[in-house]
Design an enzyme around this catalytic site. Structure first.
Site, PDB file in Angstrom:
ATOM      1  N   ARG A 237       0.852  -1.187   0.000  1.00 23.25           N
ATOM      2  CA  ARG A 237       0.000   0.000   0.000  1.00 23.25           C
ATOM      3  C   ARG A 237       0.890   1.238   0.000  1.00 23.25           C
ATOM      4  O   ARG A 237       1.876   1.309   0.756  1.00 23.25           O
ATOM      5  CB  ARG A 237      -0.906   0.036   1.239  1.00 23.25           C
ATOM      6  CG  ARG A 237      -2.082  -0.931   1.219  1.00 23.25           C
ATOM      7  CD  ARG A 237      -3.156  -0.563   0.181  1.00 23.25           C
ATOM      8  NE  ARG A 237      -4.300  -1.454   0.202  1.00 23.25           N
ATOM      9  CZ  ARG A 237      -4.469  -2.513  -0.598  1.00 23.25           C
ATOM     10  NH1 ARG A 237      -3.558  -2.815  -1.505  1.00 23.25           N
ATOM     11  NH2 ARG A 237      -5.558  -3.253  -0.512  1.00 23.25           N
ATOM     12  N   GLU A 266      -2.655   7.767  -4.701  1.00 24.59           N
ATOM     13  CA  GLU A 266      -2.986   6.942  -5.845  1.00 24.59           C
ATOM     14  C   GLU A 266      -4.242   7.516  -6.481  1.00 24.59           C
ATOM     15  O   GLU A 266      -5.210   7.731  -5.746  1.00 24.59           O
ATOM     16  CB  GLU A 266      -3.277   5.511  -5.370  1.00 24.59           C
ATOM     17  CG  GLU A 266      -2.607   4.458  -6.215  1.00 24.59           C
ATOM     18  CD  GLU A 266      -2.619   3.093  -5.554  1.00 24.59           C
ATOM     19  OE1 GLU A 266      -3.650   2.418  -5.684  1.00 24.59           O
ATOM     20  OE2 GLU A 266      -1.623   2.724  -4.920  1.00 24.59           O
ATOM     21  N   HIS A 285      -1.037  -0.085  -9.764  1.00 25.69           N
ATOM     22  CA  HIS A 285      -1.740  -1.004  -8.857  1.00 25.69           C
ATOM     23  C   HIS A 285      -2.365  -2.169  -9.639  1.00 25.69           C
ATOM     24  O   HIS A 285      -3.585  -2.351  -9.633  1.00 25.69           O
ATOM     25  CB  HIS A 285      -2.803  -0.242  -8.055  1.00 25.69           C
ATOM     26  CG  HIS A 285      -3.192  -0.938  -6.778  1.00 25.69           C
ATOM     27  ND1 HIS A 285      -3.488  -0.260  -5.625  1.00 25.69           N
ATOM     28  CD2 HIS A 285      -3.336  -2.257  -6.470  1.00 25.69           C
ATOM     29  CE1 HIS A 285      -3.809  -1.131  -4.662  1.00 25.69           C
ATOM     30  NE2 HIS A 285      -3.716  -2.351  -5.158  1.00 25.69           N
TER      31      HIS A 285
HETATM   32  N1  LIG Z   1      -0.603  -4.423  -5.345  1.00 24.16           N
HETATM   33  C1  LIG Z   1      -1.705  -5.147  -5.304  1.00 24.16           C
HETATM   34  O1  LIG Z   1      -2.459  -5.214  -6.256  1.00 24.16           O
HETATM   35  C2  LIG Z   1      -2.022  -5.931  -4.078  1.00 24.16           C
HETATM   36  C3  LIG Z   1      -1.639  -5.515  -2.828  1.00 24.16           C
HETATM   37  N2  LIG Z   1      -1.924  -6.260  -1.717  1.00 24.16           N
HETATM   38  C4  LIG Z   1      -1.452  -5.808  -0.405  1.00 24.16           C
HETATM   39  O2  LIG Z   1      -0.593  -6.798   0.138  1.00 24.16           O
HETATM   40  C5  LIG Z   1      -0.872  -6.930   1.525  1.00 24.16           C
HETATM   41  C6  LIG Z   1      -0.419  -8.294   2.032  1.00 24.16           C
HETATM   42  O3  LIG Z   1      -1.241  -9.315   1.527  1.00 24.16           O
HETATM   43  P1  LIG Z   1      -1.074 -10.842   2.038  1.00 24.16           P
HETATM   44  O4  LIG Z   1       0.324 -11.277   1.886  1.00 24.16           O
HETATM   45  O5  LIG Z   1      -2.140 -11.623   1.399  1.00 24.16           O
HETATM   46  O6  LIG Z   1      -1.401 -10.646   3.588  1.00 24.16           O
HETATM   47  P2  LIG Z   1      -0.914 -11.520   4.824  1.00 24.16           P
HETATM   48  O7  LIG Z   1      -1.812 -11.157   5.935  1.00 24.16           O
HETATM   49  O8  LIG Z   1      -0.797 -12.949   4.425  1.00 24.16           O
HETATM   50  O9  LIG Z   1       0.566 -10.975   5.099  1.00 24.16           O
HETATM   51  C7  LIG Z   1       0.843  -9.762   5.716  1.00 24.16           C
HETATM   52  C8  LIG Z   1       1.986  -9.980   6.692  1.00 24.16           C
HETATM   53  O10 LIG Z   1       2.390  -8.714   7.204  1.00 24.16           O
HETATM   54  C9  LIG Z   1       2.700  -8.899   8.569  1.00 24.16           C
HETATM   55  N3  LIG Z   1       2.642  -7.609   9.257  1.00 24.16           N
HETATM   56  C10 LIG Z   1       1.569  -6.832   9.507  1.00 24.16           C
HETATM   57  N4  LIG Z   1       1.922  -5.737  10.209  1.00 24.16           N
HETATM   58  C11 LIG Z   1       3.251  -5.825  10.400  1.00 24.16           C
HETATM   59  C12 LIG Z   1       4.188  -4.998  11.056  1.00 24.16           C
HETATM   60  N5  LIG Z   1       3.829  -3.867  11.673  1.00 24.16           N
HETATM   61  N6  LIG Z   1       5.469  -5.386  11.083  1.00 24.16           N
HETATM   62  C13 LIG Z   1       5.850  -6.539  10.483  1.00 24.16           C
HETATM   63  N7  LIG Z   1       4.994  -7.361   9.827  1.00 24.16           N
HETATM   64  C14 LIG Z   1       3.712  -7.009   9.791  1.00 24.16           C
HETATM   65  C15 LIG Z   1       1.680  -9.899   9.077  1.00 24.16           C
HETATM   66  O11 LIG Z   1       2.111 -10.537  10.255  1.00 24.16           O
HETATM   67  C16 LIG Z   1       1.598 -10.863   7.886  1.00 24.16           C
HETATM   68  O12 LIG Z   1       2.518 -11.915   8.012  1.00 24.16           O
HETATM   69  C17 LIG Z   1      -2.380  -6.666   1.636  1.00 24.16           C
HETATM   70  O13 LIG Z   1      -2.743  -6.246   2.918  1.00 24.16           O
HETATM   71  C18 LIG Z   1      -2.582  -5.593   0.590  1.00 24.16           C
HETATM   72  O14 LIG Z   1      -2.448  -4.326   1.188  1.00 24.16           O
HETATM   73  C19 LIG Z   1      -2.611  -7.434  -1.820  1.00 24.16           C
HETATM   74  C20 LIG Z   1      -3.014  -7.887  -3.037  1.00 24.16           C
HETATM   75  C21 LIG Z   1      -2.783  -7.182  -4.268  1.00 24.16           C
HETATM   76  O1  LIG Z   2      -6.287  -7.277  -3.014  1.00 26.60           O
HETATM   77  C1  LIG Z   2      -5.821  -6.164  -2.736  1.00 26.60           C
HETATM   78  O2  LIG Z   2      -5.622  -5.785  -1.563  1.00 26.60           O
HETATM   79  C2  LIG Z   2      -5.473  -5.235  -3.812  1.00 26.60           C
HETATM   80  O3  LIG Z   2      -4.799  -4.276  -3.603  1.00 26.60           O
HETATM   81  C3  LIG Z   2      -5.949  -5.478  -5.187  1.00 26.60           C
HETATM   82  O4  LIG Z   2      -6.031  -6.773  -5.557  1.00 26.60           O
END
Ligand SMILES: NC(=O)C1=CN([C@@H]2O[C@H](COP(=O)(O)OP(=O)(O)OC[C@H]3O[C@@H](n4cnc5c(N)ncnc54)[C@H](O)[C@@H]3O)[C@@H](O)[C@H]2O)C=CC1
Ligand SMILES: O=C(O)C(=O)CO
Length: 324
Positions: A237, A266, A285
């Site tokens: 993000r 964004e 994104h």
């Molecule tokens: N660019 C894009 O299109 C996309 C972006 N995203 C972003 O990616 C993020 C992660 O997605 P996932 O891997 O599926 O989530 P997830 O929940 O599997 O992984 C996130 C990790 O971050 C860790 N975390 C949270 N706060 C923390 C902190 N303060 N210090 C250290 N570690 C911390 C958590 O413990 C967890 O292991 C989503 O929340 C979303 O914002 C997700 C999908 C698509």
């Molecule tokens: O899944 C998310 O969090 C995204 O940013 C878009 O897929």
């Protein structure tokens, strides 16, 4: 029964609503709908499926507390007041797992593009500036054997670590809220403090959730602790990095390069200085944006919405506390 969907989503998801006898009302205009329009449309339906932006704050939730479900076409839920939704017993669905690989692929693609300045060279060719073989020109950097630092080694972070280990035999260090045993056993990853992550990484890739704790984490102070050859990649993000501080760090050569799939704000303005820098690659994104992944997201978000409307437990729910 009716669902309001804030964007046109893939047919596979729409079919599930038809099969369940749920009427779909889709926002078909290209422009983002206003908060007032969102509330007005939600008044007439049982559930909301939200794709793209949308501020699901306490005010919205209290105006629309009749909603049986809010299903996110995303895994990130930083745009939702989860505490308030839980208080109002509105289940919030999301789409984890199905997009992990596609999003990590974009982090990997950005990393390679920045390391070899590929987007920049492409722009040069378009501008009729083909530089023939020059030993000292067009210089990038190798990734082989370097150290990858992951902030947030969850589902997407793990896929990124796996890709970098496989392709470049990179050493993996990570900073996470908890230990990731699988990554330690299979990838030899090592959990470190945030300070050590900044100081030891040749590449930092951001995959944590956006929270008050991670907002603005990559600021002037953090960039100053990173290596001058470091590449910063953010596909999580935009608000997790301070864009002014990032620009300054790149201009001053405090760090070497940056690859961003998410920006702050964004969309990024087209005349932003970052877009003209050789060591910077920016994408709008598109982490989850493949036909297969978007289809899977449509199916999962529809399944969540249908379950919620029927009063059943969602397949992937953020606030599982409402069921306790
Ligand atoms: N660019 C894009 O299109 C996309 C972006 N995203 C972003 O990616 C993020 C992660 O997605 P996932 O891997 O599926 O989530 P997830 O929940 O599997 O992984 C996130 C990790 O971050 C860790 N975390 C949270 N706060 C923390 C902190 N303060 N210090 C250290 N570690 C911390 C958590 O413990 C967890 O292991 C989503 O929340 C979303 O914002 C997700 C999908 C698509
Ligand atoms: O899944 C998310 O969090 C995204 O940013 C878009 O897929």
């Amino acid at each position: 029964m009716k669902i309001f969907i804030t964007r046109i989503i893939p047919e596979a998801g729409l079919q599930l609503f038809r099969d369940a006898g749920i009427e779909v009302i889709q926002w078909e205009e290209k422009r983002e709908l206003t908060q007032a329009e969102l509330i007005e449309n939600c008044k007439k339906v049982d559930g909301l499926l939200i794709a793209g932006r949308g501020n699901i704050d306490a005010e919205f939730l209290n105006e629309c507390k009749h909603l049986k479900v809010i299903s996110l076409f995303a895994t990130g839920y930083d745009n939702v007041d989860i505490a308030e939704a839980t208080k109002l017993k509105i289940p919030i669905g999301h789409t984890p797992d199905v997009l992990s690989k596609a999003t990590a692929d974009i982090a990997f693609l950005l990393l390679q593009n920045v390391a070899r300045k590929a987007f920049f060279h492409h722009k040069r060719i378009i501008n009729d500036d083909w530089n023939f073989f020059e030993p000292l020109a067009n210089i990038g950097q190798d990734l082989q054997g370097k150290t990858l630092g992951i902030l947030g080694l969850g589902k997407i972070g793990y896929e990124m670590a796996k890709a970098c280990k496989g392709a470049f035999e990179m050493d993996i260090i990570y900073h996470n809220r908890s230990t990731n045993k699988e990554a330690e056993e299979k990838l030899g990853a090592r959990r470190v403090s945030f300070e050590e992550l900044l100081e030891k990484s040749d590449v930092i890739s951001v995959h944590a959730n956006l929270t008050d704790e991670t907002k603005d984490l990559f600021n002037r102070e953090a960039f100053a602790k990173m290596k001058p050859i470091a590449i910063f990649v953010n596909t999580a993000r935009g608000p997790m990095h301070n864009e002014k501080d990032l620009l300054e760090a790149l201009k001053n050569k405090t760090i070497w390069g940056a690859g961003l799939d998410v920006t702050n704000p964004e969309p990024m303005h087209f005349d932003n200085e970052l877009l003209n820098m050789a060591n910077v690659a920016v994408l709008p994104h598109i982490g989850s944006s493949t036909a297969e992944t978007r289809n899977d997201m449509a199916v999962l978000s529809a399944k969540n919405a249908i379950a919620g409307i029927k009063g059943e437990r969602l397949v992937k729910v953020v606030n599982s506390a409402i069921y306790e």
